[in-house]
Design an enzyme around this catalytic site. Structure first.
Site, PDB file in Angstrom:
ATOM      1  N   ASP A   1       0.817  -1.229   0.000  1.00 45.40           N
ATOM      2  CA  ASP A   1       0.000   0.000   0.000  1.00 45.40           C
ATOM      3  C   ASP A   1       0.848   1.276   0.000  1.00 45.40           C
ATOM      4  O   ASP A   1       0.440   2.291   0.537  1.00 45.40           O
ATOM      5  CB  ASP A   1      -0.958   0.021   1.207  1.00 45.40           C
ATOM      6  CG  ASP A   1      -1.782  -1.247   1.296  1.00 45.40           C
ATOM      7  OD1 ASP A   1      -2.282  -1.681   0.251  1.00 45.40           O
ATOM      8  OD2 ASP A   1      -1.895  -1.809   2.400  1.00 45.40           O
TER       9      ASP A   1
ATOM     10  N   HIS B   1      -4.415  -2.390  -5.908  1.00 45.62           N
ATOM     11  CA  HIS B   1      -3.831  -1.084  -6.159  1.00 45.62           C
ATOM     12  C   HIS B   1      -4.977  -0.125  -6.415  1.00 45.62           C
ATOM     13  O   HIS B   1      -5.908  -0.469  -7.128  1.00 45.62           O
ATOM     14  CB  HIS B   1      -2.980  -1.084  -7.423  1.00 45.62           C
ATOM     15  CG  HIS B   1      -1.826  -2.016  -7.367  1.00 45.62           C
ATOM     16  ND1 HIS B   1      -0.798  -1.862  -6.479  1.00 45.62           N
ATOM     17  CD2 HIS B   1      -1.534  -3.106  -8.096  1.00 45.62           C
ATOM     18  CE1 HIS B   1       0.087  -2.828  -6.675  1.00 45.62           C
ATOM     19  NE2 HIS B   1      -0.345  -3.599  -7.645  1.00 45.62           N
ATOM     20  N   THR B   2      -4.885   1.062  -5.863  1.00 44.45           N
ATOM     21  CA  THR B   2      -5.900   2.069  -6.146  1.00 44.45           C
ATOM     22  C   THR B   2      -5.303   3.094  -7.092  1.00 44.45           C
ATOM     23  O   THR B   2      -4.208   3.594  -6.855  1.00 44.45           O
ATOM     24  CB  THR B   2      -6.360   2.747  -4.847  1.00 44.45           C
ATOM     25  OG1 THR B   2      -6.622   1.718  -3.895  1.00 44.45           O
ATOM     26  CG2 THR B   2      -7.604   3.574  -5.071  1.00 44.45           C
TER      27      THR B   2
ATOM     28  N   THR C   1      -8.937  -4.310  -1.040  1.00 43.39           N
ATOM     29  CA  THR C   1      -9.656  -5.556  -1.286  1.00 43.39           C
ATOM     30  C   THR C   1     -10.697  -5.811  -0.206  1.00 43.39           C
ATOM     31  O   THR C   1     -11.822  -6.194  -0.480  1.00 43.39           O
ATOM     32  CB  THR C   1      -8.672  -6.753  -1.331  1.00 43.39           C
ATOM     33  OG1 THR C   1      -7.675  -6.462  -2.295  1.00 43.39           O
ATOM     34  CG2 THR C   1      -9.374  -8.049  -1.713  1.00 43.39           C
TER      35      THR C   1
ATOM     36  N   ARG D   1      -6.477  -0.038   7.990  1.00 41.25           N
ATOM     37  CA  ARG D   1      -5.069  -0.422   8.078  1.00 41.25           C
ATOM     38  C   ARG D   1      -4.491   0.019   9.423  1.00 41.25           C
ATOM     39  O   ARG D   1      -4.945   1.000   9.993  1.00 41.25           O
ATOM     40  CB  ARG D   1      -4.281   0.229   6.939  1.00 41.25           C
ATOM     41  CG  ARG D   1      -4.677  -0.339   5.588  1.00 41.25           C
ATOM     42  CD  ARG D   1      -3.968   0.341   4.426  1.00 41.25           C
ATOM     43  NE  ARG D   1      -4.425  -0.236   3.167  1.00 41.25           N
ATOM     44  CZ  ARG D   1      -4.516   0.420   2.018  1.00 41.25           C
ATOM     45  NH1 ARG D   1      -4.155   1.687   1.937  1.00 41.25           N
ATOM     46  NH2 ARG D   1      -4.947  -0.184   0.925  1.00 41.25           N
TER      47      ARG D   1
HETATM   48  P1  GDP Z   1      -0.331   0.054  -3.784  1.00 41.90           P
HETATM   49  O1  GDP Z   1      -0.905  -1.268  -3.453  1.00 41.90           O
HETATM   50  O2  GDP Z   1       1.103   0.170  -3.413  1.00 41.90           O
HETATM   51  O3  GDP Z   1      -0.583   0.449  -5.190  1.00 41.90           O
HETATM   52  O4  GDP Z   1      -1.058   1.121  -2.863  1.00 41.90           O
HETATM   53  P2  GDP Z   1      -2.630   1.352  -2.623  1.00 41.90           P
HETATM   54  O5  GDP Z   1      -3.295   1.619  -3.888  1.00 41.90           O
HETATM   55  O6  GDP Z   1      -3.201   0.318  -1.747  1.00 41.90           O
HETATM   56  O7  GDP Z   1      -2.555   2.639  -1.683  1.00 41.90           O
HETATM   57  C1  GDP Z   1      -2.143   3.832  -2.103  1.00 41.90           C
HETATM   58  C2  GDP Z   1      -3.269   4.833  -1.893  1.00 41.90           C
HETATM   59  O8  GDP Z   1      -2.718   6.107  -1.820  1.00 41.90           O
HETATM   60  C3  GDP Z   1      -4.249   4.882  -3.042  1.00 41.90           C
HETATM   61  O9  GDP Z   1      -5.510   5.229  -2.574  1.00 41.90           O
HETATM   62  C4  GDP Z   1      -3.682   5.982  -3.926  1.00 41.90           C
HETATM   63  O10 GDP Z   1      -4.651   6.637  -4.724  1.00 41.90           O
HETATM   64  C5  GDP Z   1      -3.149   6.917  -2.904  1.00 41.90           C
HETATM   65  N1  GDP Z   1      -1.967   7.683  -3.275  1.00 41.90           N
HETATM   66  C6  GDP Z   1      -0.874   7.288  -4.001  1.00 41.90           C
HETATM   67  N2  GDP Z   1       0.029   8.278  -4.020  1.00 41.90           N
HETATM   68  C7  GDP Z   1      -0.489   9.295  -3.276  1.00 41.90           C
HETATM   69  C8  GDP Z   1       0.001  10.575  -2.895  1.00 41.90           C
HETATM   70  O11 GDP Z   1       1.107  10.979  -3.207  1.00 41.90           O
HETATM   71  N3  GDP Z   1      -0.835  11.322  -2.105  1.00 41.90           N
HETATM   72  C9  GDP Z   1      -2.056  10.910  -1.692  1.00 41.90           C
HETATM   73  N4  GDP Z   1      -2.780  11.688  -0.939  1.00 41.90           N
HETATM   74  N5  GDP Z   1      -2.532   9.697  -2.037  1.00 41.90           N
HETATM   75  C10 GDP Z   1      -1.755   8.911  -2.811  1.00 41.90           C
END
Ligand code: GDP
Length: 424
Positions: free
Chosen positions: A12, A40-41, A301, A306
């Site tokens: 995440d 991944h979001t 998921t 968290r």
């Molecule tokens: P991954 O599994 O490593 O891809 O991470 P996730 O998707 O689970 O979590 C990352 C979250 O942080 C998502 O909701 C993203 O949209 C968000 N995100 C990613 N980079 C940034 C950032 O620089 N700033 C903010 N505020 N949110 C971010």
């Protein structure tokens, strides 16, 4: 040129966003490990998406998205995900599935559920996607590769053989309904219909792509600390989360991976059980959780909250080292703009001794965080595009962490969108 995007922490970290962003310059994006257990979001012009199996490059027209042999392939989940993005006006992505990828079988998911039920309070906090039973079977050599769908007689014979063992466990350990060969065979024939148009000899395809000078991105799932060898065993995932495994899980030579972009989050979060030295609790944690990520730190998921913590220099330095980092992408820094002071974990105290080396699990469980406080910047840094324009205290935070982890932070992410990035 082959680049890997991987995580330094517990997952995440924002790998999806970085992969989506780098996909602009990529021809091929490959998932090389893991399955539909983590997500991944991604936020882009089409909206906000939670991907579990598809690579984060599926939003561009020019890219080919590959499910490598190292992935735990859940065929119905993959096709549901494709349908979901197409329904939301994303053009049908070009997808290839390795003929050597193994399939998550319906009973893997059942065994995951039954085992969590059996372990009750002592469970590992599985997402119940069948991942651990899947990889157990893969290495016990009773898994099923996609290619096996195309020899029906052999498939049926193998199913009969494998099911005998499964049914002993179902009957005597779990006291659950038994599996039937015909029903499973029919399900696999459904899978075959779905996956057939996409099946490919992926390592041969990538070999040619490398010869042709294509840009290839390997997209990791979770992070270093969840690696089964180098992470916090046994509170880890069942496939390697390291860039090195990208070579195996995609089927390319290890020396082709020239850039390893390790994603490091500006604070800590973790899911599941296990030691988490810089963890915070109560209101302090709730505040960070609510403000974290893009809309809060809740599982992509599972939706579960968290666990939250301050930045951990010990874990991140180790996490970057074990990945073989060439570049650090430092993410979600914007979230910390509300704090007057920002605690950072700079060492672990274990049995009265302070160390900056990440220990094995037994010692890790005894570790207490040594915290240092850095001044906050108390402003919203979203929208800033040049490093020099960041507030001084914000730059100091970045530079402090860069020095402690010992790898160059070349990208700073200050928002969830594709354009929220500062190159250094
Ligand atoms: P991954 O599994 O490593 O891809 O991470 P996730 O998707 O689970 O979590 C990352 C979250 O942080 C998502 O909701 C993203 O949209 C968000 N995100 C990613 N980079 C940034 C950032 O620089 N700033 C903010 N505020 N949110 C971010």
């Amino acid at each position: 040129m082959v680049k890997a995007v991987v995580g330094a922490n517990w997952g995440d970290e924002g790998k999806g966003k970085i992969t989506d962003m780098l996909s602009k310059e990529a021809d091929i994006i490959v998932r090389f490990q893991g399955g539909a257990n983590a997500g991944h979001t991604i936020v882009n012009d089409y909206g906000k998406f939670a991907l579990h199996t598809l690579p984060s490059g599926v939003f561009y027209n020019h890219t080919t998205s590959i499910i490598g042999n190292g992935v735990a392939l859940n065929i119905p989940v993959l096709f549901k995900e494709i349908q979901e993005i197409v329904d939301r006006n994303v053009p049908m992505p070009k997808i290839l599935v390795s003929d050597r990828a193994q399939m998550v079988m319906p009973y893997h998911i059942l065994f995951d559920e039954y085992e969590e039920e059996r372990l009750a309070g002592k469970s590992f906090g599985s997402t119940k996607s069948g991942i651990a039973p899947f990889y157990s079977d893969k290495y016990a050599k009773i898994g099923f590769q996609v290619a096996e769908l195309f020899d029906e007689a052999a498939l049926k014979e193998k199913l009969q053989r494998v099911i005998v063992q499964k049914n002993v466990l179902l009957e005597h350990l779990y006291h659950k309904p038994l599996l039937e060969v015909d029903a499973l065979f029919d399900t696999l024939m459904e899978y075959k219909k779905m996956v057939e148009p996409y099946v490919c000899d992926v390592s041969a395809y990538l070999y040619q792509a490398i010869q042709d000078g294509k840009n290839i991105l390997l997209e990791g799932q979770l992070g270093s600390l969840k690696d089964p060898d180098h992470g916090i065993y046994p509170m880890v995932t069942s496939s390697s989360t390291l860039a090195a495994y990208g070579a195996i899980g995609a089927g390319i030579p290890p020396y082709e991976i020239q850039k390893i972009i390790t994603v490091v989050k500006a604070y800590s979060s973790a899911v599941g059980a296990g030691a988490f030295v810089s963890e915070i609790f109560g209101d302090e944690a709730e505040e960070l959780r609510k403000r974290g990520g893009d809309g809060g730190e809740y599982g992509a998921t599972t939706g579960r909250p968290r666990r939250m913590g301050w930045f951990d220099c010990v874990a991140s330095r180790y996490g970057c080292r074990i990945q073989g980092t060439t570049d650090v992408a430092f993410t979600v820094l914007d979230v910390l703009g509300y704090l007057d002071e920002i605690p950072v974990c700079v060492g672990y105290e274990i049995d009265g001794q302070v160390t900056t080396d990440f220990p094995t699990t037994g010692k890790l469980e005894k570790a207490k965080p040594v915290l240092e406080k850095l001044p906050g910047w108390k402003t919203d840094i979203r929208g800033i595009t040049r490093y020099e324009d960041l507030p001084e205290n914000c730059r100091k935070y970045i530079e402090f962490i860069e020095e402690r982890i010992g790898f160059p932070i070349t990208m700073v992410s200050n928002g969830p969108g594709r354009k929220d990035i500062i190159y250094r």
